[in-house]
Design a protein around this motif. Structure first.
Motif, PDB file in Angstrom:
ATOM      1  N   ARG A  50     143.627  65.601  50.520  1.00  0.00           N
ATOM      2  CA  ARG A  50     142.185  65.711  50.080  1.00  0.00           C
ATOM      3  C   ARG A  50     141.455  64.515  49.623  1.00  0.00           C
ATOM      4  O   ARG A  50     140.575  64.377  50.240  1.00  0.00           O
ATOM      5  CB  ARG A  50     142.249  66.900  48.989  1.00  0.00           C
ATOM      6  CG  ARG A  50     141.076  67.052  48.771  1.00  0.00           C
ATOM      7  CD  ARG A  50     140.758  68.106  47.214  1.00  0.00           C
ATOM      8  NE  ARG A  50     139.559  68.534  46.913  1.00  0.00           N
ATOM      9  CZ  ARG A  50     138.598  67.802  46.287  1.00  0.00           C
ATOM     10  NH1 ARG A  50     138.873  66.638  45.755  1.00  0.00           N
ATOM     11  NH2 ARG A  50     137.250  68.173  45.865  1.00  0.00           N
ATOM     12  N   GLU A  51     142.272  63.811  48.967  1.00  0.00           N
ATOM     13  CA  GLU A  51     141.502  62.553  48.741  1.00  0.00           C
ATOM     14  C   GLU A  51     141.401  61.645  49.708  1.00  0.00           C
ATOM     15  O   GLU A  51     140.203  60.681  49.981  1.00  0.00           O
ATOM     16  CB  GLU A  51     142.518  61.571  47.703  1.00  0.00           C
ATOM     17  CG  GLU A  51     142.456  62.291  45.993  1.00  0.00           C
ATOM     18  CD  GLU A  51     141.191  62.403  45.556  1.00  0.00           C
ATOM     19  OE1 GLU A  51     140.282  61.349  45.697  1.00  0.00           O
ATOM     20  OE2 GLU A  51     140.947  63.637  45.037  1.00  0.00           O
ATOM     21  N   LEU A  54     138.242  62.860  51.696  1.00  0.00           N
ATOM     22  CA  LEU A  54     136.810  62.768  50.979  1.00  0.00           C
ATOM     23  C   LEU A  54     136.704  61.078  51.042  1.00  0.00           C
ATOM     24  O   LEU A  54     135.628  60.781  51.266  1.00  0.00           O
ATOM     25  CB  LEU A  54     137.267  63.141  49.655  1.00  0.00           C
ATOM     26  CG  LEU A  54     137.112  64.443  49.345  1.00  0.00           C
ATOM     27  CD1 LEU A  54     137.546  64.980  47.876  1.00  0.00           C
ATOM     28  CD2 LEU A  54     135.785  65.130  49.792  1.00  0.00           C
ATOM     29  N   TYR A  67     127.097  62.050  56.448  1.00  0.00           N
ATOM     30  CA  TYR A  67     128.515  62.624  56.376  1.00  0.00           C
ATOM     31  C   TYR A  67     129.009  63.193  57.794  1.00  0.00           C
ATOM     32  O   TYR A  67     128.020  63.926  58.402  1.00  0.00           O
ATOM     33  CB  TYR A  67     128.679  63.496  55.200  1.00  0.00           C
ATOM     34  CG  TYR A  67     128.733  62.968  53.730  1.00  0.00           C
ATOM     35  CD1 TYR A  67     129.724  62.365  53.177  1.00  0.00           C
ATOM     36  CD2 TYR A  67     127.489  62.853  53.149  1.00  0.00           C
ATOM     37  CE1 TYR A  67     129.852  61.660  52.064  1.00  0.00           C
ATOM     38  CE2 TYR A  67     127.652  62.010  51.876  1.00  0.00           C
ATOM     39  CZ  TYR A  67     128.659  61.552  51.479  1.00  0.00           C
ATOM     40  OH  TYR A  67     128.642  60.869  50.284  1.00  0.00           O
ATOM     41  N   TYR A  91     137.228  72.281  55.272  1.00  0.00           N
ATOM     42  CA  TYR A  91     136.102  71.458  55.309  1.00  0.00           C
ATOM     43  C   TYR A  91     134.814  71.979  55.596  1.00  0.00           C
ATOM     44  O   TYR A  91     134.526  72.382  56.684  1.00  0.00           O
ATOM     45  CB  TYR A  91     136.503  70.341  56.628  1.00  0.00           C
ATOM     46  CG  TYR A  91     135.612  69.053  56.375  1.00  0.00           C
ATOM     47  CD1 TYR A  91     136.124  68.010  55.773  1.00  0.00           C
ATOM     48  CD2 TYR A  91     134.572  69.140  57.336  1.00  0.00           C
ATOM     49  CE1 TYR A  91     135.208  67.016  55.748  1.00  0.00           C
ATOM     50  CE2 TYR A  91     133.582  68.136  57.382  1.00  0.00           C
ATOM     51  CZ  TYR A  91     133.896  66.878  56.547  1.00  0.00           C
ATOM     52  OH  TYR A  91     133.075  65.933  56.678  1.00  0.00           O
ATOM     53  N   ALA A  99     127.754  65.437  50.165  1.00  0.00           N
ATOM     54  CA  ALA A  99     129.210  64.900  50.425  1.00  0.00           C
ATOM     55  C   ALA A  99     129.742  66.596  50.839  1.00  0.00           C
ATOM     56  O   ALA A  99     129.480  67.546  50.249  1.00  0.00           O
ATOM     57  CB  ALA A  99     129.909  64.735  49.134  1.00  0.00           C
ATOM     58  N   THR A 101     132.570  69.654  51.181  1.00  0.00           N
ATOM     59  CA  THR A 101     133.584  70.371  50.258  1.00  0.00           C
ATOM     60  C   THR A 101     134.828  70.477  50.981  1.00  0.00           C
ATOM     61  O   THR A 101     134.956  70.963  52.217  1.00  0.00           O
ATOM     62  CB  THR A 101     133.172  71.748  50.057  1.00  0.00           C
ATOM     63  OG1 THR A 101     131.845  71.846  49.414  1.00  0.00           O
ATOM     64  CG2 THR A 101     134.097  72.437  49.149  1.00  0.00           C
TER      65      THR A 101
END
Length: 107
Positions: A50-51, A54, A67, A91, A99, A101
């Motif tokens: 996840r990190e 992002l 984005y 996503y 940004a 989610t």
């Protein structure tokens, strides 16, 4: 003084089930520890993925000015790699300037 035969036979009969019960308890404890460790590792992998997603989305916004609209763009252009059979990735992009989610769950 010698022990009676009945006491000796009783001591032998109770020693075997106690040892078997102890061995079974140790085996169950080891299984619980191993399975708990695997679950913690997969949760940590999901958080790391996840990190990474992002971070790549932020890098994309900085380079391209927006984005990405979907995860496929990050996979193709920014090197995001993961095993779809191991992780369920959701996503959602709302707008180009917001940004996304991202939810990642281990399967």
């Amino acid at each position: 003084m010698a022990r009676p035969v009945a006491q000796t036979a009783f001591a032998r009969r109770t020693a075997v089930p106690v040892a078997a019960l102890l061995a079974a308890c140790v085996a169950v404890a080891l299984c619980v520890l191993v399975l708990g460790g695997r679950r913690a590792a997969s949760d940590q992998g999901a958080a790391s993925l996840r990190e990474s997603i992002l971070s790549a989305a932020g890098q994309c916004a900085a380079v391209e000015g927006a984005y990405p609209a979907d995860l496929d763009h990050l996979v193709g252009a920014y090197g995001i790699r993961f095993d779809p059979s191991a992780y369920d990735v959701r996503y959602e992009a709302f707008a180009d300037n917001v940004a996304p989610t991202v939810e990642v769950r281990a399967r």
